[in-house]
Design a protein around this motif. Structure first.
Motif, short mmCIF file in Angstrom:
data_model
loop_
_atom_site.label_atom_id
_atom_site.label_comp_id
_atom_site.label_asym_id
_atom_site.label_seq_id
_atom_site.Cartn_x
_atom_site.Cartn_y
_atom_site.Cartn_z
N LEU A 29 -24.35 27.08 69.02
CA LEU A 29 -23.33 26.67 70.10
C LEU A 29 -23.66 27.20 71.44
O LEU A 29 -23.96 26.89 72.50
CB LEU A 29 -22.06 26.71 69.83
CG LEU A 29 -21.44 25.93 68.78
CD1 LEU A 29 -19.88 26.36 68.22
CD2 LEU A 29 -21.29 24.38 69.36
N HIS A 33 -25.05 24.55 73.69
CA HIS A 33 -24.05 23.54 74.49
C HIS A 33 -23.93 24.19 75.77
O HIS A 33 -23.54 25.17 76.14
CB HIS A 33 -22.67 23.84 73.69
CG HIS A 33 -21.67 22.79 73.56
ND1 HIS A 33 -21.27 22.51 75.17
CD2 HIS A 33 -21.06 21.92 72.77
CE1 HIS A 33 -20.34 21.43 75.03
NE2 HIS A 33 -20.25 21.11 73.73
N LEU A 36 -19.92 25.58 77.01
CA LEU A 36 -19.02 26.36 76.71
C LEU A 36 -18.07 27.02 77.76
O LEU A 36 -18.74 27.62 78.81
CB LEU A 36 -19.94 27.47 76.00
CG LEU A 36 -20.48 26.98 74.48
CD1 LEU A 36 -21.32 28.31 74.02
CD2 LEU A 36 -19.27 26.67 73.73
N ILE A 73 -14.55 24.12 66.64
CA ILE A 73 -15.38 22.97 67.15
C ILE A 73 -14.17 22.31 68.01
O ILE A 73 -14.36 22.01 69.25
CB ILE A 73 -15.62 21.91 66.22
CG1 ILE A 73 -16.93 22.58 65.16
CG2 ILE A 73 -16.15 20.71 66.87
CD1 ILE A 73 -18.04 22.83 66.00
N THR A 81 -18.60 16.87 70.92
CA THR A 81 -19.21 17.63 70.02
C THR A 81 -18.31 17.55 68.51
O THR A 81 -17.06 17.64 68.40
CB THR A 81 -18.90 19.09 70.32
OG1 THR A 81 -19.62 19.39 71.62
CG2 THR A 81 -19.45 20.02 69.44
N ILE A 419 -24.49 18.48 68.49
CA ILE A 419 -24.09 19.47 69.54
C ILE A 419 -24.73 18.58 71.14
O ILE A 419 -25.97 18.29 70.73
CB ILE A 419 -24.78 20.79 69.47
CG1 ILE A 419 -24.30 21.57 68.32
CG2 ILE A 419 -24.73 21.50 71.15
CD1 ILE A 419 -24.78 22.87 68.09
#
Length: 485
Positions: A29, A33, A36, A73, A81, A419
């Protein structure tokens, strides 16, 4: 690493294996990602991760660990996601709650019954399921999975957890041979109870096809139907922005079908066009742009920015395919912030001229209207066009995290997490927003009568608006529609 090929439900993870999975997920992540910290501060996510990590201090079964990972999550509040079970956890032998459930005025009713007990007819109120009240159960499921719902928006989570109630229930509680239900039959105050066997997915579908075959929605995507000749009103059903062909990289089939639909709209001299995007979860952004070309008044861009982290490059460039590196360089450039941005973001889409629709636009939308569908709604609202009916869509007005995806498999539990790799920011003005999501001009909810009739209550409401001549945002330009007669 690894625990063999025990059935998922019987799998037991040691604390060390659970810790390894959590660390692996957190690393991926952080690495990939692009969102975030966007909805939840990174510090809060870090605190949550530490808490989840430290609270695994004894062996934990697979489903318990699935429940344990879910809050991490969900904390991202990103509808793209997703936490998914390991392969074959839900398989042909899995058994499901035998109902389609719909909510009206805070109560929950059976709309379609696939159980062997046919006395539980449409409109039967479900009071409890395995000892849990339906409002309690629905809240649990909608908080367990934020798929299709961005930020703190509730409509997407509420919609999908109800439409796919049996799937959500099986995902959270596992396969169940039977369910104990308390219920009230229509027009009856007596609280009854029974235990019902749960069918497999194949049996569920077979019973539905047999009992409700006349209700099966066979409308193809991009289908047009005239619903009121007096007001010259037609409905264009857009159920997905995915093309009809499995391999069609340029989405030519979708483009052709869309053109045919607007040819039909013009031939039928449509003055009020209702776009039904209820439960349209999205698809290819190019196709959403193609739809917009039929009513946008001037050249437009869909996205203002498309960005990804530097590590995302490794997911898009295949070392066994040297052309992939060249293609990446043609499509992306360094953004100056340690990542990459799309070169073609500023591409202009030009409006259609010959088939341009210049009449009134109405959108039927709900929490299941997400992703590329939200792009259409946001761009149209930004242009000062359209009348929006139903409930807030599931996606954010500003954009989302999508575009490309990486599915990671946790090393021990084998759970999978999808993701997103790109941050997609719509080319819209914040001043034109009517909320975090695109909000309806007219909020319309289901009534008990709608449950019984199965009617499209949003369409009925919209037709009432059209007959009264109500359009919140009139077309930017007008044309003498009567000349087409």
């Amino acid at each position: 690493m690894g625990v063999g090929f025990l059935s998922a439900s019987a799998q037991i993870l040691s604390p060390e294996q659970a810790h390894e999975d959590l660390l692996y997920l957190k690393h991926k992540l952080d690495l990939l990602h692009p969102g975030l910290g966007h909805y939840t501060p990174k510090s809060r996510v870090e605190q949550l991760f530490d808490s989840l990590y430290n609270h695994v201090n004894a062996p934990i079964d697979y489903l318990g660990f699935f429940h344990h990972v879910s809050p991490l999550i969900n904390a991202l509040k990103d509808g793209h996601t997703n936490l998914n079970h390991r392969k074959n956890y839900l398989d042909k032998s899995t058994r499901y709650v035998p109902f389609y459930v719909r909510e009206a005025n805070g109560r929950y009713y059976i709309s379609h019954n696939m159980s062997a007990d046919t006395s539980l007819r449409r409109g039967t109120e479900l009071v409890t399921l395995n000892g849990r009240t339906l409002p309690e159960l629905h809240l649990l499921l909608m908080n367990a999975d934020r798929s299709g719902s961005d930020g703190d928006n509730l409509t997407g989570r509420r919609q999908w957890s109800l439409i796919q109630f049996a799937d959500y229930y099986a995902s959270w509680f596992g396969s169940t041979d039977s369910v104990a239900v308390q219920y009230r039959l229509p027009a009856d105050t007596l609280l009854r109870q029974t235990t019902l066997a749960c069918p497999t997915a194949a049996t569920f579908r077979a019973v539905f096809q047999k009992r409700y075959r006349i209700e099966v929605d066979r409308r193809p995507n991009l289908s047009v139907r005239m619903v009121d000749t007096l007001t010259r009103t037609a409905v264009l059903r857009v159920s997905t922005f995915m093309g009809p062909k499995k391999y069609d990289p340029f989405q030519i089939a979708f483009k052709k079908k869309l053109k045919k639909a607007f040819e039909q709209i013009q031939e039928q001299r449509v003055e009020n066009l209702v776009l039904d995007v209820q439960n349209n979860g999205g698809g290819v952004v190019l196709n959403s742009a193609r739809l917009l070309q039929y009513w946008m008044p001037k050249p437009f861009r869909i996205m203002e920015h498309e960005q990804m982290k530097v590590a995302a490059r490794r997911e898009l460039v295949n070392r066994w395919n040297p052309l992939s590196a060249i293609q990446f360089s043609l499509l992306y450039k360094r953004d100056g912030y340690g990542g990459f941005s799309e070169r073609a973001t500023r591409r202009l889409y030009r409006p259609r001229k010959r088939l341009a629709f210049k009449g009134n636009l109405y959108f039927l939308m709900n929490g299941g209207s997400f992703s590329a569908t939200t792009s259409v709604l946001s761009k149209t609202l930004d242009a000062g066009m359209g009348t929006y009916v139903g409930e807030a869509c599931g996606g954010a007005y500003w954009g989302d995290f999508a575009g490309h995806f990486k599915t990671v498999t946790l090393p021990n539990s084998r759970m999978q997490v999808r993701i997103p790799l790109k941050k997609l920011s719509h080319a819209v003005s914040p001043d034109q927003a009517n909320g975090f999501n695109v909000e309806p001009d007219f909020t319309v909810g289901r009534t008990y009568t709608d449950v019984l009739s199965g009617q499209d209550y949003m369409l009925s409401y919209t037709l009432g608006l059209i007959r009264q001549g109500i359009a919140v945002r009139k077309p930017v330009t007008t044309r003498p529609l009567q000349a087409l007669r």
